[in-house]
Write a protein that holds these residues in place. Structure first.
Motif, PDB file in Angstrom:
ATOM      1  N   PRO A  49       0.870  -1.365   0.027  1.00 43.81           N
ATOM      2  CA  PRO A  49       0.128  -0.155  -0.067  1.00 43.81           C
ATOM      3  C   PRO A  49       0.787   1.370  -0.092  1.00 43.81           C
ATOM      4  CG  PRO A  49      -0.287  -1.101   2.432  1.00 43.81           C
ATOM      5  CD  PRO A  49       0.638  -1.745   1.448  1.00 43.81           C
ATOM      6  N   TYR A  50       0.476   2.647  -0.870  1.00 40.84           N
ATOM      7  CA  TYR A  50       0.475   4.172  -0.414  1.00 40.84           C
ATOM      8  C   TYR A  50       0.346   4.414   0.627  1.00 40.84           C
ATOM      9  CZ  TYR A  50       2.462   3.239  -5.590  1.00 40.84           C
ATOM     10  OH  TYR A  50       3.120   3.113  -6.477  1.00 40.84           O
ATOM     11  N   LEU A  51       0.868   5.131   0.786  1.00 40.71           N
ATOM     12  CA  LEU A  51       1.112   5.861   1.810  1.00 40.71           C
ATOM     13  C   LEU A  51       0.134   6.618   1.948  1.00 40.71           C
ATOM     14  CD1 LEU A  51       4.383   7.990   2.557  1.00 40.71           C
ATOM     15  CD2 LEU A  51       3.555   5.794   3.713  1.00 40.71           C
ATOM     16  N   ARG A  52      -1.470   6.349   3.257  1.00 34.56           N
ATOM     17  CA  ARG A  52      -2.635   7.316   3.206  1.00 34.56           C
ATOM     18  C   ARG A  52      -2.398   7.514   5.307  1.00 34.56           C
ATOM     19  NH1 ARG A  52      -2.861   5.760  -0.728  1.00 34.56           N
ATOM     20  NH2 ARG A  52      -4.001   4.199  -1.646  1.00 34.56           N
ATOM     21  N   PRO A  53      -3.437   8.902   5.522  1.00 40.13           N
ATOM     22  CA  PRO A  53      -3.231   9.415   6.473  1.00 40.13           C
ATOM     23  C   PRO A  53      -2.965   8.879   7.773  1.00 40.13           C
ATOM     24  CG  PRO A  53      -5.117  10.691   4.770  1.00 40.13           C
ATOM     25  CD  PRO A  53      -4.489   9.148   4.545  1.00 40.13           C
ATOM     26  N   GLY A  54      -2.471   8.806   8.563  1.00 41.89           N
ATOM     27  CA  GLY A  54      -2.387   8.136  10.218  1.00 41.89           C
ATOM     28  C   GLY A  54      -0.818   7.116  10.004  1.00 41.89           C
ATOM     29  N   ASP A  55      -0.555   7.628   8.568  1.00 45.02           N
ATOM     30  CA  ASP A  55       1.099   6.364   8.533  1.00 45.02           C
ATOM     31  C   ASP A  55       2.325   7.157   9.133  1.00 45.02           C
ATOM     32  OD1 ASP A  55      -0.319   4.386   7.081  1.00 45.02           O
ATOM     33  OD2 ASP A  55      -0.127   4.743   4.878  1.00 45.02           O
ATOM     34  N   THR A  56       2.242   6.876  10.524  1.00 41.72           N
ATOM     35  CA  THR A  56       3.998   6.756  10.023  1.00 41.72           C
ATOM     36  C   THR A  56       5.173   6.731   9.140  1.00 41.72           C
ATOM     37  OG1 THR A  56       3.606   7.686  12.395  1.00 41.72           O
ATOM     38  CG2 THR A  56       5.610   7.397  12.759  1.00 41.72           C
ATOM     39  N   VAL A  57       6.400   7.090   8.837  1.00 45.06           N
ATOM     40  CA  VAL A  57       7.767   7.206   8.358  1.00 45.06           C
ATOM     41  C   VAL A  57       7.920   7.150   9.297  1.00 45.06           C
ATOM     42  CG1 VAL A  57       8.610   7.427   6.710  1.00 45.06           C
ATOM     43  CG2 VAL A  57       6.126   7.282   6.565  1.00 45.06           C
ATOM     44  N   GLU A  58       9.482   6.121   9.305  1.00 49.30           N
ATOM     45  CA  GLU A  58      10.620   6.991   9.768  1.00 49.30           C
ATOM     46  C   GLU A  58      11.918   6.441   9.351  1.00 49.30           C
ATOM     47  OE1 GLU A  58      10.755   5.600  14.148  1.00 49.30           O
ATOM     48  OE2 GLU A  58       9.125   3.893  12.851  1.00 49.30           O
ATOM     49  N   LEU A  59      12.788   6.919   9.150  1.00 49.14           N
ATOM     50  CA  LEU A  59      14.127   6.954   7.993  1.00 49.14           C
ATOM     51  C   LEU A  59      15.544   7.058   9.376  1.00 49.14           C
ATOM     52  CD1 LEU A  59      13.571   9.845   5.676  1.00 49.14           C
ATOM     53  CD2 LEU A  59      12.018   8.858   6.829  1.00 49.14           C
ATOM     54  N   SER A  60      16.632   6.905   8.729  1.00 52.77           N
ATOM     55  CA  SER A  60      18.019   7.250   9.319  1.00 52.77           C
ATOM     56  C   SER A  60      19.387   6.797   7.779  1.00 52.77           C
ATOM     57  CB  SER A  60      18.192   5.876  10.383  1.00 52.77           C
ATOM     58  OG  SER A  60      18.371   4.759   9.974  1.00 52.77           O
ATOM     59  N   ILE A  61      19.962   7.882   8.064  1.00 54.96           N
ATOM     60  CA  ILE A  61      21.122   7.340   7.269  1.00 54.96           C
ATOM     61  C   ILE A  61      22.466   7.560   8.558  1.00 54.96           C
ATOM     62  CG2 ILE A  61      23.279   7.893   5.983  1.00 54.96           C
ATOM     63  CD1 ILE A  61      20.818   9.180   4.345  1.00 54.96           C
ATOM     64  N   ASP A  62      23.295   6.844   8.464  1.00 57.20           N
ATOM     65  CA  ASP A  62      24.624   6.423   9.747  1.00 57.20           C
ATOM     66  C   ASP A  62      25.331   7.529   9.443  1.00 57.20           C
ATOM     67  OD1 ASP A  62      23.842   3.601   9.585  1.00 57.20           O
ATOM     68  OD2 ASP A  62      25.649   3.082   8.002  1.00 57.20           O
ATOM     69  N   GLY A  63      24.844   7.909  10.683  1.00 61.71           N
ATOM     70  CA  GLY A  63      26.266   9.539  11.193  1.00 61.71           C
ATOM     71  C   GLY A  63      25.038  10.921  11.085  1.00 61.71           C
ATOM     72  N   LEU A  64      24.148  10.617  10.235  1.00 66.75           N
ATOM     73  CA  LEU A  64      23.280  11.233   9.834  1.00 66.75           C
ATOM     74  C   LEU A  64      21.790  11.879  10.556  1.00 66.75           C
ATOM     75  CD1 LEU A  64      23.881  12.123   5.809  1.00 66.75           C
ATOM     76  CD2 LEU A  64      25.328  12.724   7.758  1.00 66.75           C
ATOM     77  N   GLY A  65      21.540  10.826  11.623  1.00 68.47           N
ATOM     78  CA  GLY A  65      20.512  11.350  12.297  1.00 68.47           C
ATOM     79  C   GLY A  65      19.231  10.471  11.854  1.00 68.47           C
ATOM     80  N   SER A  66      18.021  10.482  12.118  1.00 69.76           N
ATOM     81  CA  SER A  66      16.653   9.774  12.067  1.00 69.76           C
ATOM     82  C   SER A  66      15.782  11.070  11.647  1.00 69.76           C
ATOM     83  CB  SER A  66      16.962   8.789  12.448  1.00 69.76           C
ATOM     84  OG  SER A  66      16.905   9.520  14.214  1.00 69.76           O
ATOM     85  N   GLN A  67      14.604  10.973  11.094  1.00 77.17           N
ATOM     86  CA  GLN A  67      13.310  11.342  11.610  1.00 77.17           C
ATOM     87  C   GLN A  67      11.779  10.399  11.018  1.00 77.17           C
ATOM     88  OE1 GLN A  67      12.909  12.740   7.421  1.00 77.17           O
ATOM     89  NE2 GLN A  67      15.231  14.061   7.185  1.00 77.17           N
ATOM     90  N   ARG A  68      10.861  11.328  11.245  1.00 78.68           N
ATOM     91  CA  ARG A  68      10.058  10.941  11.698  1.00 78.68           C
ATOM     92  C   ARG A  68       8.787  11.557  11.383  1.00 78.68           C
ATOM     93  NH1 ARG A  68       5.692  10.037  15.075  1.00 78.68           N
ATOM     94  NH2 ARG A  68       4.919   7.351  15.391  1.00 78.68           N
ATOM     95  N   GLN A  69       8.300  11.073  10.021  1.00 77.47           N
ATOM     96  CA  GLN A  69       6.858  11.850   9.860  1.00 77.47           C
ATOM     97  C   GLN A  69       5.384  11.020  10.046  1.00 77.47           C
ATOM     98  OE1 GLN A  69       9.432  11.900   6.724  1.00 77.47           O
ATOM     99  NE2 GLN A  69      10.561  12.837   8.221  1.00 77.47           N
ATOM    100  N   THR A  70       4.256  11.425  10.336  1.00 79.78           N
ATOM    101  CA  THR A  70       3.618  11.434  10.149  1.00 79.78           C
ATOM    102  C   THR A  70       2.826  11.815   9.143  1.00 79.78           C
ATOM    103  OG1 THR A  70       2.817  10.924  12.957  1.00 79.78           O
ATOM    104  CG2 THR A  70       1.069  11.714  11.243  1.00 79.78           C
ATOM    105  N   PHE A  71       2.417  11.396   8.371  1.00 83.66           N
ATOM    106  CA  PHE A  71       1.474  11.798   7.065  1.00 83.66           C
ATOM    107  C   PHE A  71      -0.464  11.556   7.207  1.00 83.66           C
ATOM    108  CE2 PHE A  71       4.563  10.157   5.712  1.00 83.66           C
ATOM    109  CZ  PHE A  71       5.376  11.224   4.077  1.00 83.66           C
ATOM    110  N   VAL A  72      -0.895  13.298   7.226  1.00 83.08           N
ATOM    111  CA  VAL A  72      -1.587  13.746   7.214  1.00 83.08           C
ATOM    112  C   VAL A  72      -2.578  14.486   5.748  1.00 83.08           C
ATOM    113  CG1 VAL A  72      -1.341  14.484   9.394  1.00 83.08           C
ATOM    114  CG2 VAL A  72      -1.469  15.799   7.654  1.00 83.08           C
ATOM    115  N   GLN A  73      -3.854  14.395   5.236  1.00 78.45           N
ATOM    116  CA  GLN A  73      -4.797  14.640   4.057  1.00 78.45           C
ATOM    117  C   GLN A  73      -4.892  16.052   4.309  1.00 78.45           C
ATOM    118  OE1 GLN A  73      -6.048  13.072   1.665  1.00 78.45           O
ATOM    119  NE2 GLN A  73      -5.705  15.089   0.958  1.00 78.45           N
ATOM    120  N   ALA A  74      -3.753  16.644   3.055  1.00 78.29           N
ATOM    121  CA  ALA A  74      -4.453  17.756   3.018  1.00 78.29           C
ATOM    122  C   ALA A  74      -5.781  18.430   2.894  1.00 78.29           C
ATOM    123  CB  ALA A  74      -3.048  18.650   1.583  1.00 78.29           C
TER     124      ALA A  74
END
Length: 284
Positions: free
Chosen positions: A259-284
């Protein structure tokens, strides 16, 4: 050196994250972390101020929003299909030259800001990427080795994409790449001397806790210095510009039935040494 910008949008305070977790206020040295700061010896001024004991801890930092680590990039240049496994999963041929497209620099937001799923979207997708931040003008560089002198540092980038807009609505990719909030960046700008080799970093991304991407920058088709050199032959790269260098396999486009991203989904990502991110997706 890990540079940050903390505070409300358009009101961020420049800061530096120390190894012990302390955040130092850089506002006595600069109004912001931008192209001018990077190209006029800004990091050297930070080092001198540190040595002189002139920098103070940023008051109330724990309660401040984390903004993108570079202010108002002049342009965001993106490289498509730059990992062999990603090209394969999308059914594309391995490119003989870098695939280049532009992304509206207004898409750049903080690493923990909400991301808006566009109205009418059914195929909003994720892409973890290494971002290169330019620190000196790159124009007709003589070769890839000359590129190193033009790189200020690196950051974690989320090149969010709407695949229907990107692939079905136009021969250009811009419609699916330039939607509002479609480029979370940061949390840090890690200066070039701090990253041993941008060609040996691990990238990861998960959706709702399920891993989707797990790759390495060593698998890029065109590496960082080559990309900076190549782009400099066709456009002037200026201080503060950002280059998104491509994504490894694992995007929804290449995973049938995912499935593609939907409102309420959470994405977490990281790269070694560059930190991490976390976003919640909401409807525009």
């Amino acid at each position: 050196m890990r540079l940050m910008r903390l505070g409300a949008p358009e009101e961020e305070t420049p800061a530096m994250l120390c190894d012990d977790g302390t955040l130092l206020d850089l506002s006595p040295l600069t109004a912001d972390i931008d192209g001018k700061f990077l190209s006029t010896g800004g990091t050297r001024r930070i080092q001198a101020a540190l040595a002189a004991g002139e920098l103070r801890e940023l008051a109330g930092a724990d309660g401040l929003r984390v903004g993108p680590p570079i202010a108002r990039p002049g342009k965001v240049v993106c490289i498509g299909l730059n990992y062999r496994d990603h090209a394969a999963e999308t059914g594309a041929d391995v490119p003989q030259r870098p695939v280049v497209f532009m992304k509206d620099p207004g898409t750049v937001v903080g690493p923990y800001d909400e991301v808006l799923i566009p109205r009418g979207s059914t195929r909003t997708d994720w892409e973890v990427e290494l971002a290169v931040v330019i620190g000196a003008t790159a124009r007709y560089l003589v070769g890839p080795e000359a590129a190193w002198e033009c790189i200020a540092g690196y950051a974690l980038s989320h090149d969010v994409s709407e695949r229907e807009f990107q692939l079905d609505f136009s021969a250009q990719w811009d419609l699916g790449k330039s939607c509002e909030t479609f480029n979370p960046l940061g949390p840090w700008l890690v200066t070039a001397g701090t990253v041993p080799d941008p060609r040996s970093l691990r990238l990861r991304l998960s959706v709702n806790g399920e891993e989707r991407q797990n790759g390495y920058t060593k698998n890029m088709i065109f590496d960082v210095p080559y990309l900076v050199w190549y782009l400099s032959q066709y456009m002037v790269l200026r201080p503060g510009d950002v280059i998104n260098t491509g994504t490894p396999a694992g995007v929804a486009l290449g995973l049938p039935g995912t499935p593609y991203l939907r409102p309420g989904d959470t994405v977490e990502l990281s790269i070694d040494g560059l930190g991490s991110q976390r976003q919640t997706f909401v409807q525009a």
